[in-house]
Design a protein around this motif. Sequence first.
Motif, PDB file in Angstrom:
ATOM      1  N   VAL A 139       0.983  -1.240   0.044  1.00 50.70           N
ATOM      2  CA  VAL A 139      -0.142  -0.031  -0.051  1.00 50.70           C
ATOM      3  C   VAL A 139       0.997   1.332   0.035  1.00 50.70           C
ATOM      4  CG1 VAL A 139      -1.805   1.376   1.619  1.00 50.70           C
ATOM      5  CG2 VAL A 139      -1.867  -1.106   1.100  1.00 50.70           C
ATOM      6  N   ARG A 140       1.944   1.333   0.723  1.00 48.30           N
ATOM      7  CA  ARG A 140       2.811   2.480   0.615  1.00 48.30           C
ATOM      8  C   ARG A 140       3.076   2.950  -0.565  1.00 48.30           C
ATOM      9  NH1 ARG A 140       8.664  -0.141   2.474  1.00 48.30           N
ATOM     10  NH2 ARG A 140       7.539  -0.803   4.408  1.00 48.30           N
ATOM     11  N   LYS A 141       3.047   2.288  -1.765  1.00 44.78           N
ATOM     12  CA  LYS A 141       3.248   2.898  -3.025  1.00 44.78           C
ATOM     13  C   LYS A 141       2.313   3.794  -3.607  1.00 44.78           C
ATOM     14  CE  LYS A 141       5.436  -1.608  -4.561  1.00 44.78           C
ATOM     15  NZ  LYS A 141       5.146  -2.651  -5.578  1.00 44.78           N
ATOM     16  N   PHE A 142       1.125   3.775  -2.819  1.00 45.48           N
ATOM     17  CA  PHE A 142      -0.020   4.493  -3.351  1.00 45.48           C
ATOM     18  C   PHE A 142      -0.615   5.394  -2.197  1.00 45.48           C
ATOM     19  CE2 PHE A 142       0.156   0.383  -5.475  1.00 45.48           C
ATOM     20  CZ  PHE A 142       0.388   0.728  -6.659  1.00 45.48           C
ATOM     21  N   PRO A 143       0.114   6.548  -1.972  1.00 46.38           N
ATOM     22  CA  PRO A 143      -0.287   7.493  -0.847  1.00 46.38           C
ATOM     23  C   PRO A 143      -1.750   7.647  -0.442  1.00 46.38           C
ATOM     24  CG  PRO A 143       1.480   8.443  -2.170  1.00 46.38           C
ATOM     25  CD  PRO A 143       0.874   7.366  -3.060  1.00 46.38           C
ATOM     26  N   GLN A 144      -2.688   7.591  -1.531  1.00 46.22           N
ATOM     27  CA  GLN A 144      -4.056   7.802  -1.189  1.00 46.22           C
ATOM     28  C   GLN A 144      -4.732   6.554  -0.812  1.00 46.22           C
ATOM     29  OE1 GLN A 144      -6.100   9.983  -1.298  1.00 46.22           O
ATOM     30  NE2 GLN A 144      -5.020  11.693  -1.935  1.00 46.22           N
ATOM     31  N   ARG A 145      -4.039   5.158  -1.007  1.00 49.79           N
ATOM     32  CA  ARG A 145      -4.446   4.195  -0.638  1.00 49.79           C
ATOM     33  C   ARG A 145      -4.041   4.132   0.992  1.00 49.79           C
ATOM     34  NH1 ARG A 145      -8.576   3.314  -2.972  1.00 49.79           N
ATOM     35  NH2 ARG A 145      -8.629   1.245  -2.934  1.00 49.79           N
ATOM     36  N   VAL A 146      -3.059   4.598   1.331  1.00 50.59           N
ATOM     37  CA  VAL A 146      -2.455   4.533   2.617  1.00 50.59           C
ATOM     38  C   VAL A 146      -3.590   4.915   3.689  1.00 50.59           C
ATOM     39  CG1 VAL A 146      -0.931   5.525   4.471  1.00 50.59           C
ATOM     40  CG2 VAL A 146      -0.033   4.732   2.136  1.00 50.59           C
ATOM     41  N   LYS A 147      -4.366   5.957   3.215  1.00 49.01           N
ATOM     42  CA  LYS A 147      -5.302   6.357   4.257  1.00 49.01           C
ATOM     43  C   LYS A 147      -6.446   5.454   4.283  1.00 49.01           C
ATOM     44  CE  LYS A 147      -4.952  11.438   2.946  1.00 49.01           C
ATOM     45  NZ  LYS A 147      -6.008  12.503   2.400  1.00 49.01           N
ATOM     46  N   CYS A 148      -6.736   4.655   3.296  1.00 47.32           N
ATOM     47  CA  CYS A 148      -7.588   3.638   3.260  1.00 47.32           C
ATOM     48  C   CYS A 148      -7.182   2.217   4.251  1.00 47.32           C
ATOM     49  CB  CYS A 148      -7.838   2.962   1.847  1.00 47.32           C
ATOM     50  SG  CYS A 148      -8.527   4.119   0.608  1.00 47.32           S
ATOM     51  N   ALA A 149      -5.795   2.094   4.159  1.00 49.22           N
ATOM     52  CA  ALA A 149      -5.323   1.068   4.992  1.00 49.22           C
ATOM     53  C   ALA A 149      -5.341   1.629   6.456  1.00 49.22           C
ATOM     54  CB  ALA A 149      -4.035   0.747   4.493  1.00 49.22           C
ATOM     55  N   MET A 150      -5.190   2.814   6.506  1.00 44.00           N
ATOM     56  CA  MET A 150      -5.000   3.330   7.913  1.00 44.00           C
ATOM     57  C   MET A 150      -6.337   3.736   8.878  1.00 44.00           C
ATOM     58  SD  MET A 150      -1.890   3.264   9.351  1.00 44.00           S
ATOM     59  CE  MET A 150      -2.340   3.975  10.636  1.00 44.00           C
ATOM     60  N   LEU A 151      -7.485   3.679   8.055  1.00 46.58           N
ATOM     61  CA  LEU A 151      -8.684   4.108   8.687  1.00 46.58           C
ATOM     62  C   LEU A 151      -9.245   3.360   9.981  1.00 46.58           C
ATOM     63  CD1 LEU A 151     -10.881   6.007   8.329  1.00 46.58           C
ATOM     64  CD2 LEU A 151     -12.142   4.555   6.599  1.00 46.58           C
ATOM     65  N   ALA A 152      -9.262   2.276   9.619  1.00 46.12           N
ATOM     66  CA  ALA A 152      -9.488   1.329  10.967  1.00 46.12           C
ATOM     67  C   ALA A 152      -8.655   1.389  12.101  1.00 46.12           C
ATOM     68  CB  ALA A 152      -9.820  -0.386  10.553  1.00 46.12           C
ATOM     69  N   TRP A 153      -7.281   1.562  11.764  1.00 43.08           N
ATOM     70  CA  TRP A 153      -6.225   1.680  12.657  1.00 43.08           C
ATOM     71  C   TRP A 153      -6.327   2.993  13.371  1.00 43.08           C
ATOM     72  CZ3 TRP A 153      -3.121  -2.184  13.886  1.00 43.08           C
ATOM     73  CH2 TRP A 153      -2.935  -3.187  13.291  1.00 43.08           C
ATOM     74  N   ARG A 154      -6.712   4.105  12.629  1.00 37.49           N
ATOM     75  CA  ARG A 154      -6.944   5.516  13.493  1.00 37.49           C
ATOM     76  C   ARG A 154      -8.294   5.361  14.244  1.00 37.49           C
ATOM     77  NH1 ARG A 154      -5.913  10.174  10.413  1.00 37.49           N
ATOM     78  NH2 ARG A 154      -6.471  11.032  12.312  1.00 37.49           N
ATOM     79  N   ALA A 155      -8.932   4.655  13.710  1.00 40.86           N
ATOM     80  CA  ALA A 155     -10.308   4.289  14.725  1.00 40.86           C
ATOM     81  C   ALA A 155      -9.991   3.784  16.247  1.00 40.86           C
ATOM     82  CB  ALA A 155     -11.286   3.522  13.992  1.00 40.86           C
ATOM     83  N   VAL A 156      -9.079   2.729  15.959  1.00 40.31           N
ATOM     84  CA  VAL A 156      -8.662   1.942  17.204  1.00 40.31           C
ATOM     85  C   VAL A 156      -7.818   3.234  17.994  1.00 40.31           C
ATOM     86  CG1 VAL A 156      -6.852   0.230  17.943  1.00 40.31           C
ATOM     87  CG2 VAL A 156      -8.546  -0.492  16.249  1.00 40.31           C
ATOM     88  N   GLU A 157      -6.995   3.798  17.367  1.00 36.31           N
ATOM     89  CA  GLU A 157      -6.294   4.636  18.217  1.00 36.31           C
ATOM     90  C   GLU A 157      -7.041   5.552  18.743  1.00 36.31           C
ATOM     91  OE1 GLU A 157      -2.385   7.737  17.274  1.00 36.31           O
ATOM     92  OE2 GLU A 157      -4.266   7.672  15.933  1.00 36.31           O
ATOM     93  N   GLN A 158      -8.075   6.212  18.126  1.00 37.52           N
ATOM     94  CA  GLN A 158      -9.209   7.172  18.872  1.00 37.52           C
ATOM     95  C   GLN A 158      -9.865   6.455  19.910  1.00 37.52           C
ATOM     96  OE1 GLN A 158      -9.827  10.275  18.482  1.00 37.52           O
ATOM     97  NE2 GLN A 158     -11.452  10.058  19.687  1.00 37.52           N
ATOM     98  N   ALA A 159     -10.259   5.162  19.682  1.00 35.22           N
ATOM     99  CA  ALA A 159     -10.992   4.348  20.699  1.00 35.22           C
ATOM    100  C   ALA A 159     -10.000   4.143  22.059  1.00 35.22           C
ATOM    101  CB  ALA A 159     -11.317   3.097  20.194  1.00 35.22           C
ATOM    102  N   LEU A 160      -8.879   3.937  21.923  1.00 30.24           N
ATOM    103  CA  LEU A 160      -7.908   3.948  23.205  1.00 30.24           C
ATOM    104  C   LEU A 160      -7.631   5.324  23.683  1.00 30.24           C
ATOM    105  CD1 LEU A 160      -5.522   1.409  21.731  1.00 30.24           C
ATOM    106  CD2 LEU A 160      -7.054   0.824  23.435  1.00 30.24           C
ATOM    107  N   GLN A 161      -8.169   6.367  22.912  1.00 30.05           N
ATOM    108  CA  GLN A 161      -7.684   7.675  23.783  1.00 30.05           C
ATOM    109  C   GLN A 161      -9.166   8.459  24.030  1.00 30.05           C
ATOM    110  OE1 GLN A 161      -5.850   9.837  20.745  1.00 30.05           O
ATOM    111  NE2 GLN A 161      -3.862   8.682  21.076  1.00 30.05           N
ATOM    112  N   GLN A 162     -10.204   7.775  23.596  1.00 27.78           N
ATOM    113  CA  GLN A 162     -11.303   8.385  24.018  1.00 27.78           C
ATOM    114  C   GLN A 162     -12.112   8.325  25.413  1.00 27.78           C
ATOM    115  OE1 GLN A 162     -13.875   7.023  20.727  1.00 27.78           O
ATOM    116  NE2 GLN A 162     -15.412   6.007  22.116  1.00 27.78           N
TER     117      GLN A 162
END
Length: 147
Positions: free
Chosen positions: A108-131
Amino acid sequence: MSPELEELYQEVILDHSRRPRNFGDLPDAAVRVHGDNPSCGDEIHLGVKFGGHGCAISLASASLMTTKLKGKSRAEVMETFRAFRNLVTDEEAEAPKMLGDLRLMQGVRKFPQRVKCAMLAWRAVEQALQQTTSESTISTETDPVSS
């Protein structure tokens, strides 16, 4: 990435996007995070399971992530989060063995716009741990919180 690994990457992405693991309604989730990627329309609703809709990469990443994170401590989740983020964003990063099947997302790292797709669920987990509330929203268009 070798041609064989690239083919395996594509097969895993398609498998997890067509048959995501841990996908379903989240009626009794103690913590719920809604994640969205406005640039492509992906949406992920995350609890212990996840729901939503999105491209093959966002669904596969969420499926692989929930499988990997089940039963992990908060510290282990954050360690895995950092390793995965480096895997998909850092051109020089080696794929740590602790990521298991998640290492296949390295392409995925070859495609910067797709990195956002790959990271979306991970960002949600990060948020869940901080909220501190039971429900919140995270977007790929906001700066990630430093961990």
